[in-house]
Design a protein around this motif. Sequence first.
Motif, mmCIF file in Angstrom:
data_model
loop_
_atom_site.group_PDB
_atom_site.id
_atom_site.type_symbol
_atom_site.label_atom_id
_atom_site.label_comp_id
_atom_site.label_asym_id
_atom_site.label_seq_id
_atom_site.Cartn_x
_atom_site.Cartn_y
_atom_site.Cartn_z
ATOM 1 N N SER A 116 0.825 -1.207 0.000
ATOM 2 C CA SER A 116 0.000 0.000 0.000
ATOM 3 C C SER A 116 0.861 1.261 0.000
ATOM 4 C CB SER A 116 -0.947 0.002 1.198
ATOM 5 O OG SER A 116 -0.221 0.006 2.413
ATOM 6 N N ASN A 117 1.987 1.232 0.711
ATOM 7 C CA ASN A 117 2.848 2.419 0.739
ATOM 8 C C ASN A 117 3.583 2.624 -0.572
ATOM 9 O OD1 ASN A 117 3.186 3.955 3.530
ATOM 10 N ND2 ASN A 117 2.661 1.826 3.975
ATOM 11 N N ALA A 158 3.315 25.433 -2.393
ATOM 12 C CA ALA A 158 3.166 24.951 -1.013
ATOM 13 C C ALA A 158 2.595 23.540 -0.999
ATOM 14 C CB ALA A 158 2.267 25.894 -0.222
ATOM 15 N N TYR A 159 1.607 23.294 -1.844
ATOM 16 C CA TYR A 159 1.032 21.948 -1.909
ATOM 17 C C TYR A 159 2.008 20.954 -2.553
ATOM 18 C CZ TYR A 159 -3.574 23.459 -0.352
ATOM 19 O OH TYR A 159 -4.626 23.936 0.399
ATOM 20 N N ASP A 160 2.895 21.456 -3.423
ATOM 21 C CA ASP A 160 3.954 20.597 -3.949
ATOM 22 C C ASP A 160 4.836 20.088 -2.811
ATOM 23 O OD1 ASP A 160 3.244 20.731 -6.608
ATOM 24 O OD2 ASP A 160 4.608 22.382 -7.089
ATOM 25 N N ILE A 161 5.197 20.996 -1.900
ATOM 26 C CA ILE A 161 6.039 20.622 -0.761
ATOM 27 C C ILE A 161 5.320 19.609 0.123
ATOM 28 C CG2 ILE A 161 7.120 21.495 1.348
ATOM 29 C CD1 ILE A 161 7.591 24.143 -0.147
ATOM 30 N N ALA A 162 4.037 19.852 0.392
ATOM 31 C CA ALA A 162 3.269 18.931 1.233
ATOM 32 C C ALA A 162 3.150 17.562 0.574
ATOM 33 C CB ALA A 162 1.882 19.509 1.509
ATOM 34 N N THR A 163 2.891 17.548 -0.725
ATOM 35 C CA THR A 163 2.773 16.279 -1.452
ATOM 36 C C THR A 163 4.099 15.546 -1.488
ATOM 37 O OG1 THR A 163 1.011 17.208 -2.834
ATOM 38 C CG2 THR A 163 2.108 15.231 -3.651
ATOM 39 N N LEU A 164 5.183 16.283 -1.682
ATOM 40 C CA LEU A 164 6.505 15.673 -1.694
ATOM 41 C C LEU A 164 6.851 15.084 -0.324
ATOM 42 C CD1 LEU A 164 8.976 15.163 -3.467
ATOM 43 C CD2 LEU A 164 9.911 17.347 -2.667
ATOM 44 N N THR A 165 6.438 15.775 0.744
ATOM 45 C CA THR A 165 6.674 15.265 2.095
ATOM 46 C C THR A 165 5.950 13.937 2.313
ATOM 47 O OG1 THR A 165 6.903 17.509 2.961
ATOM 48 C CG2 THR A 165 6.459 15.770 4.557
ATOM 49 N N LEU A 166 4.694 13.878 1.903
ATOM 50 C CA LEU A 166 3.934 12.640 2.035
ATOM 51 C C LEU A 166 4.528 11.527 1.171
ATOM 52 C CD1 LEU A 166 0.349 14.166 2.067
ATOM 53 C CD2 LEU A 166 1.389 12.844 3.912
ATOM 54 N N THR A 167 4.994 11.891 -0.019
ATOM 55 C CA THR A 167 5.657 10.900 -0.873
ATOM 56 C C THR A 167 6.883 10.336 -0.184
ATOM 57 O OG1 THR A 167 4.922 12.103 -2.856
ATOM 58 C CG2 THR A 167 6.707 10.513 -3.140
ATOM 59 N N ARG A 173 8.651 4.424 4.491
ATOM 60 C CA ARG A 173 7.983 3.261 5.089
ATOM 61 C C ARG A 173 8.240 2.004 4.263
ATOM 62 N NH1 ARG A 173 1.781 5.027 6.110
ATOM 63 N NH2 ARG A 173 1.935 6.072 8.131
ATOM 64 N N ALA A 174 7.962 2.111 2.958
ATOM 65 C CA ALA A 174 8.099 0.945 2.086
ATOM 66 C C ALA A 174 9.529 0.432 2.082
ATOM 67 C CB ALA A 174 7.649 1.295 0.666
ATOM 68 N N ALA A 175 10.507 1.348 2.038
ATOM 69 C CA ALA A 175 11.910 0.939 1.967
ATOM 70 C C ALA A 175 12.357 0.228 3.249
ATOM 71 C CB ALA A 175 12.792 2.160 1.703
ATOM 72 N N VAL A 176 12.033 0.827 4.401
ATOM 73 C CA VAL A 176 12.454 0.247 5.682
ATOM 74 C C VAL A 176 11.751 -1.076 5.924
ATOM 75 C CG1 VAL A 176 12.424 0.566 8.184
ATOM 76 C CG2 VAL A 176 13.063 2.464 6.692
ATOM 77 N N ARG A 193 6.573 -0.739 12.044
ATOM 78 C CA ARG A 193 5.193 -0.498 11.609
ATOM 79 C C ARG A 193 4.495 0.470 12.562
ATOM 80 N NH1 ARG A 193 1.186 -3.538 8.852
ATOM 81 N NH2 ARG A 193 -0.715 -2.293 8.866
ATOM 82 N N ILE A 194 4.728 0.319 13.856
ATOM 83 C CA ILE A 194 4.084 1.183 14.847
ATOM 84 C C ILE A 194 4.697 2.585 14.825
ATOM 85 C CG2 ILE A 194 3.707 1.546 17.318
ATOM 86 C CD1 ILE A 194 3.588 -1.522 17.593
ATOM 87 N N LEU A 195 6.043 2.657 14.852
ATOM 88 C CA LEU A 195 6.714 3.958 14.924
ATOM 89 C C LEU A 195 6.565 4.766 13.645
ATOM 90 C CD1 LEU A 195 10.053 3.052 16.759
ATOM 91 C CD2 LEU A 195 7.948 4.015 17.719
ATOM 92 N N MET A 196 6.494 4.080 12.500
ATOM 93 C CA MET A 196 6.392 4.787 11.225
ATOM 94 C C MET A 196 4.961 4.806 10.704
ATOM 95 S SD MET A 196 9.826 3.342 9.306
ATOM 96 C CE MET A 196 9.810 4.607 8.031
ATOM 97 N N GLY A 197 4.022 4.435 11.556
ATOM 98 C CA GLY A 197 2.615 4.432 11.168
ATOM 99 C C GLY A 197 1.988 5.798 11.308
ATOM 100 N N TYR A 198 0.910 5.882 12.082
ATOM 101 C CA TYR A 198 0.191 7.142 12.246
ATOM 102 C C TYR A 198 1.038 8.269 12.829
ATOM 103 C CZ TYR A 198 -4.316 5.087 11.000
ATOM 104 O OH TYR A 198 -5.344 4.512 10.325
ATOM 105 N N PRO A 199 1.947 8.020 13.782
ATOM 106 C CA PRO A 199 2.755 9.133 14.305
ATOM 107 C C PRO A 199 3.525 9.868 13.209
ATOM 108 C CG PRO A 199 2.939 7.243 15.753
ATOM 109 C CD PRO A 199 2.204 6.770 14.545
ATOM 110 N N LEU A 200 4.183 9.120 12.311
ATOM 111 C CA LEU A 200 4.932 9.743 11.228
ATOM 112 C C LEU A 200 3.992 10.427 10.240
ATOM 113 C CD1 LEU A 200 7.747 10.170 10.088
ATOM 114 C CD2 LEU A 200 7.515 8.027 8.833
ATOM 115 N N LEU A 201 2.848 9.810 9.982
ATOM 116 C CA LEU A 201 1.873 10.403 9.066
ATOM 117 C C LEU A 201 1.310 11.697 9.642
ATOM 118 C CD1 LEU A 201 0.445 9.986 6.370
ATOM 119 C CD2 LEU A 201 -1.369 8.786 7.594
ATOM 120 N N ALA A 202 1.089 11.733 10.946
ATOM 121 C CA ALA A 202 0.578 12.943 11.589
ATOM 122 C C ALA A 202 1.581 14.089 11.474
ATOM 123 C CB ALA A 202 0.256 12.664 13.055
#
Length: 231
Positions: A116-117, A158-167, A173-176, A193-202
């Motif tokens: 999924s990631n 600004a949205y480019d930066i936000a999108t790039l951050t999410l990318t 996540r996928a690499a690790v 999975r726990i540490l890089m889950g919702y906390p990192l996404l938030a």
Amino acid sequence: MTEHGHHSPRTINTDEPGKTSPTRPKQTPLEQMGGTTGLVYMGLPIVAFVLANSAFGLTYAICIAVGVAVAISVLRLIRKEPLQPALSGLFGVAVASFVAWKTGSAKGFFLTGIWSNIALAAIFLISLLVRRPLAGVVWGALNGSGTAWLQDKPSRRAYDIATLTLTGVFTARAAVWQWLYDDDRTGWLAVARILMGYPLLALAFLTVLWAGRRSAKRLAALAEQQPGPNV
């Protein structure tokens, strides 16, 4: 009305029908996930799966992980807490458990997260390449602001930066997780999975919030500069 023509202030009673209630502040990403309790709930099925797999084997681990996810959903229902995060977690645990059962390996429990990631990273990257940063598209759809920001270069940047951050988050996540998967480190997979889950996404969502606020100020300033209708 007083003798000077001023209205005296009135207190709005929001308890009476027909009265306008004040706008409620939007929930933060953490609040939408159920707060810190929601984060704990998210990690419990994963921890239960790893511990049960070490002690009893894969079949018991699958049953226990799904059982914990179901119990969390029931508990949130009884306590009248938001159900959406719990149901999403239950669905995710069920799919992950099915993949683990089909592969016959405990580490298969984490395959869906890797897949999924990878998919999300690709989708967000493509949106940048076609000049429609997905962070802005989704944010505009959620708050009703639409896509007017596309006509404003600073907003789009600004949205480019936000999108790039999410990318970057999805890619990391996928690499690790893939690295740990290939090395058969199931326990560390659970930790990552726990540490890089919702906390990192938030944390990444903060850039989306920054971009949204920046864009809103820009569009408001541009609207004020527009000449008004002739009277």
